[in-house]
Design a protein around this motif. Structure first.
Motif, PDB file in Angstrom:
ATOM      1  N   TYR A  92       0.874  -1.165   0.000  1.00  0.00           N
ATOM      2  CA  TYR A  92       0.000   0.000   0.000  1.00  0.00           C
ATOM      3  C   TYR A  92       0.912   1.217   0.000  1.00  0.00           C
ATOM      4  N   TRP A  93       0.527   2.257  -0.722  1.00  0.00           N
ATOM      5  CA  TRP A  93       1.327   3.472  -0.703  1.00  0.00           C
ATOM      6  C   TRP A  93       0.437   4.679  -0.919  1.00  0.00           C
ATOM      7  N   ARG A  94       0.938   5.805  -0.472  1.00  0.00           N
ATOM      8  CA  ARG A  94       0.269   7.073  -0.716  1.00  0.00           C
ATOM      9  C   ARG A  94       1.325   8.154  -0.854  1.00  0.00           C
ATOM     10  N   PHE A  95       0.970   9.166  -1.626  1.00  0.00           N
ATOM     11  CA  PHE A  95       1.860  10.295  -1.847  1.00  0.00           C
ATOM     12  C   PHE A  95       1.392  11.446  -0.972  1.00  0.00           C
ATOM     13  N   ALA A  96       2.293  12.013  -0.196  1.00  0.00           N
ATOM     14  CA  ALA A  96       1.981  13.175   0.641  1.00  0.00           C
ATOM     15  C   ALA A  96       3.287  13.829   1.077  1.00  0.00           C
ATOM     16  N   ASN A  97       3.285  15.147   1.149  1.00  0.00           N
ATOM     17  CA  ASN A  97       4.428  15.905   1.675  1.00  0.00           C
ATOM     18  C   ASN A  97       5.744  15.563   0.980  1.00  0.00           C
ATOM     19  N   GLY A 114      12.729  -6.906  -1.805  1.00  0.00           N
ATOM     20  CA  GLY A 114      12.770  -5.464  -1.986  1.00  0.00           C
ATOM     21  C   GLY A 114      11.849  -4.971  -3.074  1.00  0.00           C
ATOM     22  N   ILE A 115      11.930  -3.664  -3.286  1.00  0.00           N
ATOM     23  CA  ILE A 115      11.175  -3.018  -4.347  1.00  0.00           C
ATOM     24  C   ILE A 115      12.126  -2.101  -5.111  1.00  0.00           C
ATOM     25  N   GLY A 116      12.119  -2.249  -6.424  1.00  0.00           N
ATOM     26  CA  GLY A 116      12.980  -1.441  -7.279  1.00  0.00           C
ATOM     27  C   GLY A 116      12.146  -0.485  -8.113  1.00  0.00           C
ATOM     28  N   PHE A 117      12.739   0.644  -8.468  1.00  0.00           N
ATOM     29  CA  PHE A 117      12.042   1.665  -9.233  1.00  0.00           C
ATOM     30  C   PHE A 117      12.802   1.943 -10.523  1.00  0.00           C
ATOM     31  N   GLY A 118      12.080   1.990 -11.640  1.00  0.00           N
ATOM     32  CA  GLY A 118      12.690   2.354 -12.907  1.00  0.00           C
ATOM     33  C   GLY A 118      12.215   1.478 -14.043  1.00  0.00           C
ATOM     34  N   ASP A 119      12.174   2.067 -15.240  1.00  0.00           N
ATOM     35  CA  ASP A 119      11.714   1.334 -16.414  1.00  0.00           C
ATOM     36  C   ASP A 119      12.764   0.377 -16.963  1.00  0.00           C
ATOM     37  N   PHE A 130       5.154  -2.360   2.725  1.00  0.00           N
ATOM     38  CA  PHE A 130       5.620  -3.460   1.878  1.00  0.00           C
ATOM     39  C   PHE A 130       5.530  -4.754   2.672  1.00  0.00           C
ATOM     40  N   MET A 131       4.846  -5.754   2.107  1.00  0.00           N
ATOM     41  CA  MET A 131       4.733  -7.040   2.789  1.00  0.00           C
ATOM     42  C   MET A 131       5.044  -8.160   1.801  1.00  0.00           C
ATOM     43  N   SER A 176       7.060  -7.538   7.005  1.00  0.00           N
ATOM     44  CA  SER A 176       6.286  -6.325   6.769  1.00  0.00           C
ATOM     45  C   SER A 176       7.104  -5.123   7.213  1.00  0.00           C
ATOM     46  N   ALA A 177       7.093  -4.094   6.383  1.00  0.00           N
ATOM     47  CA  ALA A 177       7.809  -2.864   6.734  1.00  0.00           C
ATOM     48  C   ALA A 177       7.032  -1.664   6.213  1.00  0.00           C
TER      49      ALA A 177
END
Length: 168
Positions: free
Chosen positions: A30-35, A54-59, A42-43, A117-118
């Motif tokens: 679950y995620w949300r954008f704020a501030n 883990g989770i990686g970002f990028g195309d 992440f579970m 879970s983190a």
């Protein structure tokens, strides 16, 4: 019971902003954008002791930046770095790069359920990437930790094109 209570508390904490969700193949996120940051829960529901995920970002699957979770001695450690689709992560010195630090709100491992879970807060300007823009997020299943060294992950990451502002 405790795991369910934590999940409910996290969902309620995310309720104040538009919450996005990914639920597939042993992952719940679950995620949300704020501030100017992304709060990410992440579970991984299929991870053993002495493994990493883990989770990686990028195309580009050969040039990912990410947040990585190591489960060792039934404890979770959170680090940032870079990786490829199957390679183990290369960690940034002190876990951060160019001042883009990730704040860990909680990190738990439930050995009886093999669930990690983190909750982390990631700045939108993260390791030279703007996470506010649409790009692929890649959920990395697991790799082993052998003699303190991380090995390659054996399965291709699950990916999803994510636009954090839109909950696509």
């Amino acid at each position: 019971m405790i795991k369910s209570m934590i999940l409910v508390a996290l969902i309620l904490a995310f309720a104040s902003a538009k919450t996005c969700k990914y639920d597939s193949s042993g992952f719940q996120s679950y995620w949300r954008f704020a501030n100017n940051s992304i709060m990410l829960q992440f579970m991984n529901t299929d991870i053993k002791n002495n493994q990493w995920t883990g989770i990686g970002f990028g195309d580009d699957k050969n040039n990912l930046v990410g947040v990585f979770f190591m489960v060792s001695n039934n404890q979770v450690t959170v680090r940032t770095g870079s990786t490829t689709e199957h390679g183990p992560p290369n960690f940034n010195q002190n876990g951060t790069n160019m001042g883009s630090s990730v704040s860990t709100q909680s990190a738990l491992y439930f050995p009886e359920d093999e669930t990690m879970s983190a909750v982390v807060q990631i700045p939108v300007q993260f390791q030279g990437r703007n996470l506010q823009s649409c790009q692929k997020w890649r959920w990395i299943k697991s790799g082993k930790i052998e003699n303190g060294q991380l090995t390659r992950n054996s399965k291709s990451p699950k990916d999803k094109k994510v636009c954090p502002m839109e909950c696509n």
